[in-house]
Design an enzyme around this catalytic site. Structure first.
Site, PDB file in Angstrom:
ATOM      1  CE  LYS A  78      31.027  81.437  13.180  1.00  0.00           C
ATOM      2  NZ  LYS A  78      31.146  81.927  14.648  1.00  0.00           N
ATOM      3  CB  SER A 158      28.219  79.657  16.565  1.00  0.00           C
ATOM      4  OG  SER A 158      29.248  80.746  16.393  1.00  0.00           O
ATOM      5  CB  SER A 182      30.881  80.772  19.183  1.00  0.00           C
ATOM      6  OG  SER A 182      29.717  80.621  19.441  1.00  0.00           O
TER       7      SER A 182
END
Length: 492
Positions: A78, A158, A182
């Site tokens: 990420k 997210s 998330s």
């Protein structure tokens, strides 16, 4: 290629040990898959040369008999995790061009265990979002589609890039972060497994901060076993993060396959929210039946302050974001918009150009609730509510409940731009089942449990005692075995 990228991390480990294929062959298969899947927009930076070099080192170690726990396993990272010398931007224009001279503790742990880095994954800007539509690089497209439709769906947020990449077989697993859901929400939307560990289980050092008392790193993986394998490597105490906890990291994989007979599973009445789709209730009841059939005891429980969790979260998180994002001022690093008069003008122009709409909204909310005259009315009250939420869970666990079963999300994935005309509050409601876990600092896991009537994946959530992730893996495996495995039909 497809046979190699379809392997789980456990399968990769076994195949490499037998010599069925090399780490280099495996990594090349993933590099090719990523190249073919650019319509998904999951990766924002690809690092094929670095990946192949790391894979070659893994092949040397395997040949020498010195293989490490994740030797040769290709992972996506990420964009919130600092990676030395490689783009780390939190998918925000304000960090344009930033390449950190250091490595986050979590990714350092993964590389030390032999994992291979495929690149950086798309995400909501500064991890603020539930649909991956706030990214400066554009939205990620969910590899899942509704039956009979080509409409693009959100992968959630997210960590949308992480979830989509794992579901689409673009990496064997991925790092992610969870501040209010998330990890768990995108995992539920993509038919993958995502665990948010107990606050303090993984170091936050080198992870771009959103809300420091809520943020926690965790993995997204194909199945429960793979999530257990990844978390074992990610978790550690860290002298550079005072909030990381000095407790031994268990062998989480050892919990997989253990009996759940006699475990007490709590079912909170407050999670039956108004307007919840009937198929979510049916899924929840199915999960209850699976666990009862496996020998667990089902117990009705109450978490009375749950209804205050979402509003309290959207005071605490923006307040901490306002503080954390004050450092992005156009002076020391990142985007600088010159041409104005003086330092204040530089700050204003740089931040206005660098931050997206949702990030600006949360900074404004956070600054407001921390301002003189409003701190006591909002922020202090929210922290008191947070204490009450934590106490609810402590009371339930003290009464002998081992884990809590809830839906992971209030619906399946929705269409990209479906929320474009909605109020921000409607988007925030996607976190209704997940934020309590962050507010209380507890571990939570989302496990695929079925498909909705349109063929989209749905997930169930398990919430555990502090630092008892092993029980979540044990119970999660029972749900996984009962529900079966789901993967999207390839269209990209």
């Amino acid at each position: 290629m497809s046979a190699l990228i379809d392997l789980t991390i456990a399968g990769i480990r076994e195949g490499l040990a037998r010599g069925d294929f090399s780490a280099t062959e495996l990594t090349q298969a993933y590099v090719d898959a990523i190249e073919a899947a650019r319509p998904l927009n999951a990766f924002i930076v690809e690092t094929p040369d670095k990946a192949l070099a790391m894979a070659a080192e893994s092949d040397r170690r395997i040949a020498a008999g010195t293989a490490r726990p994740l030797e040769g396993v290709p992972l996506g990272i990420k964009d919130l995790f600092a990676t030395e010398g490689i783009h780390t931007q939190a998918c925000s224009n304000v960090l344009k061009g930033f390449e950190p001279p250091y490595e986050s503790t979590v990714t350092s742990n993964l590389w030390a265990d032999g994992a291979v880095m495929l690149g950086k994954l798309n995400m909501d800007e500064f991890a603020m979002g539930s649909s991956n539509e706030t990214s400066a690089y554009g939205p990620v497209v969910n590899p899942w589609r509704m039956a009979g439709s080509n409409a693009p769906m959100t992968p959630g947020g997210s960590s949308g890039g992480s979830a989509a990449a794992v579901a689409a077989r673009l990496c064997a697993g991925a790092t992610a972060t969870d501040t209010g859901g998330s990890i768990r929400q995108p995992a539920a939307f993509t038919g993958t497994v995502g665990i948010k560990p107990t606050y303090g289980r993984c170091s936050r050092w080198g992870i771009v901060a959103f809300a420091s008392s809520l943020d926690q790193a965790g993995p997204i993986a194909r199945d429960v076993r793979d999530a257990a394998i990844l978390l074992k490597s990610m978790a550690s105490v860290d002298a550079k993060d005072a909030t990381s906890v000095d407790l031994p990291v268990p062998d989480y994989e050892a919990a997989i396959g253990q009996s759940v007979k006699g475990l007490r599973i709590g079912i909170p009445k407050e999670y039956r929210v108004e307007g919840m789709p009937e198929e979510i209730e049916r899924l929840w009841q199915q999960g209850i039946a699976w666990l009862r059939d496996a020998g667990a005891e089902i117990v009705d429980i109450s978490l009375p302050h749950t209804k205050y969790a979402l509003p309290a979260y959207y005071i605490v998180a923006p307040a901490e974001a306002s503080s954390n994002l004050a450092r992005y001022d156009g002076v020391r690093f990142g985007l600088r918009q010159g041409g104005g008069d003086g330092i204040v003008d530089l700050y204003e122009k740089s931040r206005a150009a660098g931050f997206g709409r949702e990030v600006k909204r949360r900074i404004l909310i956070g600054t407001y609730v921390l301002s003189a005259g409003y701190y006591d009315a909002y922020y202090l009250q929210a922290q008191k509510v947070r204490t009450l939420i934590k106490r609810d869970f402590e009371t339930v666990f003290a009464a002998g409940v081992d884990t809590i079963l809830t839906p992971a999300t209030p619906s399946a994935a929705f269409g990209l731009e479906a929320m474009a005309t909605a109020s921000p509050v409607e988007m925030y409601l996607n976190d209704v089942f997940t934020v309590t876990v962050n507010m209380a600092g507890l571990p939570g896991i989302a496990v695929p449990a079925g498909l909705d009537q349109k063929g989209l994946p749905l997930g169930l959530q398990l919430i555990g005692r502090p630092f008892d992730e092993s029980t979540l893996f044990k119970v999660g495996k029972v749900i996984e075995d009962a529900a079966g495995h789901f993967s999207p039909e390839r269209w990209w």
